[in-house]
Design a protein around this motif. Sequence first.
Motif, PDB file in Angstrom:
ATOM      1  N   UNK A 323      -0.926   0.166  24.687  1.00 28.93           N
ATOM      2  CA  UNK A 323      -1.727   1.646  24.359  1.00 28.93           C
ATOM      3  C   UNK A 323      -1.240   2.017  22.808  1.00 28.93           C
ATOM      4  N   UNK A 324      -0.363   1.543  22.511  1.00 31.51           N
ATOM      5  CA  UNK A 324       0.006   1.933  20.887  1.00 31.51           C
ATOM      6  C   UNK A 324      -1.093   1.146  19.967  1.00 31.51           C
ATOM      7  N   UNK A 325      -1.021  -0.207  20.500  1.00 27.75           N
ATOM      8  CA  UNK A 325      -1.745  -1.276  19.636  1.00 27.75           C
ATOM      9  C   UNK A 325      -3.279  -0.843  19.427  1.00 27.75           C
ATOM     10  N   UNK A 328      -3.469   2.485  17.525  1.00 26.33           N
ATOM     11  CA  UNK A 328      -3.623   2.170  16.223  1.00 26.33           C
ATOM     12  C   UNK A 328      -4.819   1.640  15.551  1.00 26.33           C
ATOM     13  N   UNK A 329      -5.453   0.798  16.487  1.00 23.66           N
ATOM     14  CA  UNK A 329      -6.728   0.148  16.013  1.00 23.66           C
ATOM     15  C   UNK A 329      -7.901   1.254  15.689  1.00 23.66           C
ATOM     16  N   UNK A 334     -11.266   4.093  12.320  1.00 19.32           N
ATOM     17  CA  UNK A 334     -11.921   5.663  11.978  1.00 19.32           C
ATOM     18  C   UNK A 334     -11.648   6.026  10.382  1.00 19.32           C
ATOM     19  N   UNK A 335     -10.511   5.696   9.950  1.00 13.62           N
ATOM     20  CA  UNK A 335      -9.861   5.941   8.600  1.00 13.62           C
ATOM     21  C   UNK A 335     -10.782   5.142   7.739  1.00 13.62           C
ATOM     22  N   UNK A 371       1.140  -7.799  15.156  1.00 14.68           N
ATOM     23  CA  UNK A 371       0.925  -7.753  13.750  1.00 14.68           C
ATOM     24  C   UNK A 371      -0.376  -8.269  13.367  1.00 14.68           C
ATOM     25  N   UNK A 372      -0.614  -9.623  13.725  1.00 13.98           N
ATOM     26  CA  UNK A 372      -1.749 -10.482  13.301  1.00 13.98           C
ATOM     27  C   UNK A 372      -2.936  -9.594  13.951  1.00 13.98           C
ATOM     28  N   UNK A 373      -2.739  -9.340  15.281  1.00 15.63           N
ATOM     29  CA  UNK A 373      -3.992  -8.894  15.898  1.00 15.63           C
ATOM     30  C   UNK A 373      -4.319  -7.447  15.081  1.00 15.63           C
ATOM     31  N   UNK A 374      -3.539  -6.669  14.806  1.00 18.33           N
ATOM     32  CA  UNK A 374      -3.988  -5.449  14.114  1.00 18.33           C
ATOM     33  C   UNK A 374      -4.566  -5.613  12.757  1.00 18.33           C
ATOM     34  N   UNK A 375      -3.867  -6.659  11.777  1.00 20.28           N
ATOM     35  CA  UNK A 375      -4.483  -7.210  10.773  1.00 20.28           C
ATOM     36  C   UNK A 375      -5.969  -7.752  10.667  1.00 20.28           C
TER      37      UNK A 375
END
Length: 417
Positions: A323-325, A328-329, A334-335, A371-375
């Motif tokens: 849920x946090x990931x 954050x995505x 949006x940013x 971390x790689x997913x987010x990047x």
Amino acid sequence: MQTSLERIANKARNSKEHRFQNLSRLLNQKFLFNAWSKLNKKSAPGIDGLTYQEYDKDIVSNIEKLMIKVKGKSYRAKLVRRQYIPKGNGKLRPLGIPALEDKLLQYGVTQILQAIYEEDFLPCSFGYRPKRGALDAVRELRNNLSERGANYVVEADIKGSFDNLDHDWLIRMLEQRIDDRAFLQLINKWLKAGILDTDYKILHPTTGTPQGGIVSPILANIYLHYVLVLWFEKVVKRHCKGKARLYLYADDFVCVFENKYDALRFYKVLRKRFEKFGLSLAEEKTNLIPFTPYSNDKFDFLGFEFRPTRSRKTRVKIRTSRSKLQQSMRNVKEWIKTNRHKKRCEHFAELNVKLQGYYNYYGIKGNYRSLSEFHWIVVQSLYKWLNRRSQRKSYTVEKFTKVLKFYNIVKPRITEH
């Protein structure tokens, strides 16, 4: 720490039954000047609209006038301005923003309370404490779950803990250590201060302390110290047949048990214990979970997901909570979308700050894949929205790769030492 606070801390450390008197006399001119220098200069103004810079222009006279009001007992807490911020799950979190002079006094009172209660708080409490944080709780929990004997987990979340603190119980708890009527009355004024809502209605709270006030975190910690921590350490553990440990951060806590019977008994009496003090648990976030190599259960704590594994090297697998990931995505997409009009150097510099902050928190050992997913999502979103700055496509894949390299986009890395 100032000499006066050091003496208080030493007395609190050496005499656990001592009740402190004359604490209100510490709120003198010198003490408040020191507190003023440490206030956040960029914090939002309260109901009076007074900013740090405006108050600072005549700071000597302003503090003298405040001192006269406090010592003459004519000081009155102003209304707390309510503001709502997104919580991340579609809900809004109410914040209370006190007036500037209330912030100043609250900071001074918080320093005094910390000097006393930092000597009383136990190592299992991590929230809103100096030199302790969420990552410390996550690491210690992970290390405990990796050991033998961590077989059952009770996860819990206190529903609206800041809003439901019982004022009478809180004052009684403070009286265990404080024998200063004027000091306690000052705290009580902040507890009873009205709240100006966004629709300009004035609310008169009978419970709780506004989340956002400087003194609120330490008051919440003191409340949970008596409601949960001392009860767990002195009562629950004494009746356990196996090992039992508590990890508390603000209104989230996890208890790890070796024995199933101990975990079941604790789980059954937990709600009654909290109801006695006017608190309730979020049903959807309160569970008893088997945590053995052959169980498929998992739980979240402070933004991380903990799952048992059959590996011989470690009994626990840790990664960013799903849920946090996802949250954050969504936020970073949006940013990037709303800031794509900025100059490239400015845009990428701000993005790198955000990425570094994300890796600093989530860069715990074993979490590189998340971390790689987010990047990867960040890079894909950049490519999409930078190509939409104009009607013509700005970048090919090759050119975009060179841009990422030129601006040295922070790559995912484990930051835990």
